[in-house]
Enzyme design. Sequence first.
Site, PDB file in Angstrom:
ATOM      1  CD  GLU A 127     -12.884  26.033  41.311  1.00 25.38           C
ATOM      2  OE1 GLU A 127     -13.914  25.716  40.687  1.00 25.38           O
ATOM      3  OE2 GLU A 127     -11.792  26.254  40.738  1.00 25.38           O
ATOM      4  CB  SER A 170       0.395  32.892  36.979  1.00 22.95           C
ATOM      5  OG  SER A 170       0.727  33.116  38.344  1.00 22.95           O
ATOM      6  CE  LYS A 200      -6.388  30.661  38.590  1.00 18.13           C
ATOM      7  NZ  LYS A 200      -6.224  29.212  38.812  1.00 18.13           N
TER       8      LYS A 200
HETATM    9  C1  LIG Z   1      -2.306  34.660  39.741  1.00 22.64           C
HETATM   10  C2  LIG Z   1      -2.439  33.217  40.079  1.00 22.64           C
HETATM   11  N1  LIG Z   1      -1.425  32.395  39.795  1.00 22.64           N
HETATM   12  C3  LIG Z   1      -1.488  31.077  40.077  1.00 22.64           C
HETATM   13  C4  LIG Z   1      -2.601  30.527  40.700  1.00 22.64           C
HETATM   14  C5  LIG Z   1      -2.600  29.070  41.012  1.00 22.64           C
HETATM   15  O1  LIG Z   1      -3.426  28.327  40.186  1.00 22.64           O
HETATM   16  P1  LIG Z   1      -2.849  27.324  39.127  1.00 22.64           P
HETATM   17  O2  LIG Z   1      -1.862  26.444  39.824  1.00 22.64           O
HETATM   18  O3  LIG Z   1      -4.046  26.581  38.666  1.00 22.64           O
HETATM   19  O4  LIG Z   1      -2.221  28.111  38.035  1.00 22.64           O
HETATM   20  C6  LIG Z   1      -3.694  31.360  41.005  1.00 22.64           C
HETATM   21  C7  LIG Z   1      -4.888  30.817  41.645  1.00 22.64           C
HETATM   22  O5  LIG Z   1      -5.795  31.488  42.031  1.00 22.64           O
HETATM   23  C8  LIG Z   1      -3.596  32.740  40.687  1.00 22.64           C
HETATM   24  O6  LIG Z   1      -4.595  33.588  40.971  1.00 22.64           O
END
Ligand SMILES: Cc1ncc(COP(=O)(O)O)c(C=O)c1O
Length: 402
Positions: free
Chosen positions: A114, A380, A92
């Site tokens: 948000e 992620s 993020k």
């Molecule tokens: C660690 C992590 N991965 C993935 C996501 C999913 O978001 P996005 O599909 O925008 O990557 C989030 C959302 O809060 C997250 O915290």
Amino acid sequence: MSNALASKPDSKGFFGAYGGQYVPEPLKARLNEVAEALASAEKDPSFQQQLESLNKNYAGRPSPVFYCANLSQNGAQIWLKREDLNHLGAHKINNTLGQCLLAKRMGKTHVIAETGAGQHGVATAATAALMGLKCTICMGEIDIERQHLNVARMEMLGANVVAAKTGQRTLKEAVDEALEQWIDDDSMFYVLGSAVGPHPYPYMVRLFQSVIGREAREQILEATGHLPAACIACVGGGSNAIGLFTGFLNDSDVRLIGVEPGGRSDNYGDHAASLCLGEPGVLHGFYSYMIKNPQGGAGEVYSISAGLDYPSVGPEHSSLKDSGRAEYVKITDQEALHAFLTLSRHEGIIPALESAHALAYALKIAPQFPHDQILLVNLSGRGDKDVNQVERILRAEKKNPM
Ligand SMILES: Cc1ncc(COP(=O)(O)O)c(C=O)c1O
């Protein structure tokens, strides 16, 4: 910062049939102001230098790629792009640094965002603290309960956390609340956390997240001499996935696989798999695949993971699905939980429950590949925020073994 491989949306913000700006006029004016500022920033080398320097010295980029030797005993090699190692523990921050820099450039003094799992809220709160911006975070009341650690972090970083108390009290309602406040206050910039929303947000978020794919392509080539057979990422709104996919869009032999939250079952209300089980419609000002209720509005969604339970998805993913360039699949709560524990116990890495969905799919298909093929999984985020929740689930399962 630019990525010549990925196409821009058309002048009205459409990726193929999806995207656009389905919003009232006052909001359109705000969005167009952001689009103009972004177009100018994109061309300005000093903006790019500032962002690159923050990515390197504040966020800790580049994040490494890591070979999971212990998980690669049967079939493909599993590699992780370690976005969990970024400052604050998720992808993020790539996006909040870009958007908050843009807010400053536009002379805004207050950012609003948000958040679902809280990761985007924490990243926005930290970036706002760094840049001297006032910060408001909107979060569903249910998510405030299940992601308490992140609420405490946001407050420590100086943000004001506002509870969204309507409807399902999760991510959709947090977006509703943030958009409403933004319309009313000209000093504000809306820092949207995923590749969703009206134009220019899906494009802007992709632009700032594409650093993931750009780095990963170079790193995997350097480490192995090969491109991966597939790039795999979880899809909530779709920002980490589009960030990874963008680096490989022109490599037609590389499969792009987005993993949606399959939750408890395929029944309505039990999942948040907008691309796999939804149909096109408008939510939050953009046209994309979404989960609908029987009346055609935003449907009820559910996932074990607070960052994935959004009833729509980034419009570029809808376009990639229809064109067949990317594939979208789903993973259940149980499969994600299993992957969460597998990575923790066999590689010593506790992943976010969101990221565990992507890993679960890689573990599922790895045996179908020879060992010289690579599955590149976007890790992620890290799982500290999920430890209490997983502990509670495991304790309950021990009491009631299925
Ligand atoms: C660690 C992590 N991965 C993935 C996501 C999913 O978001 P996005 O599909 O925008 O990557 C989030 C959302 O809060 C997250 O915290």
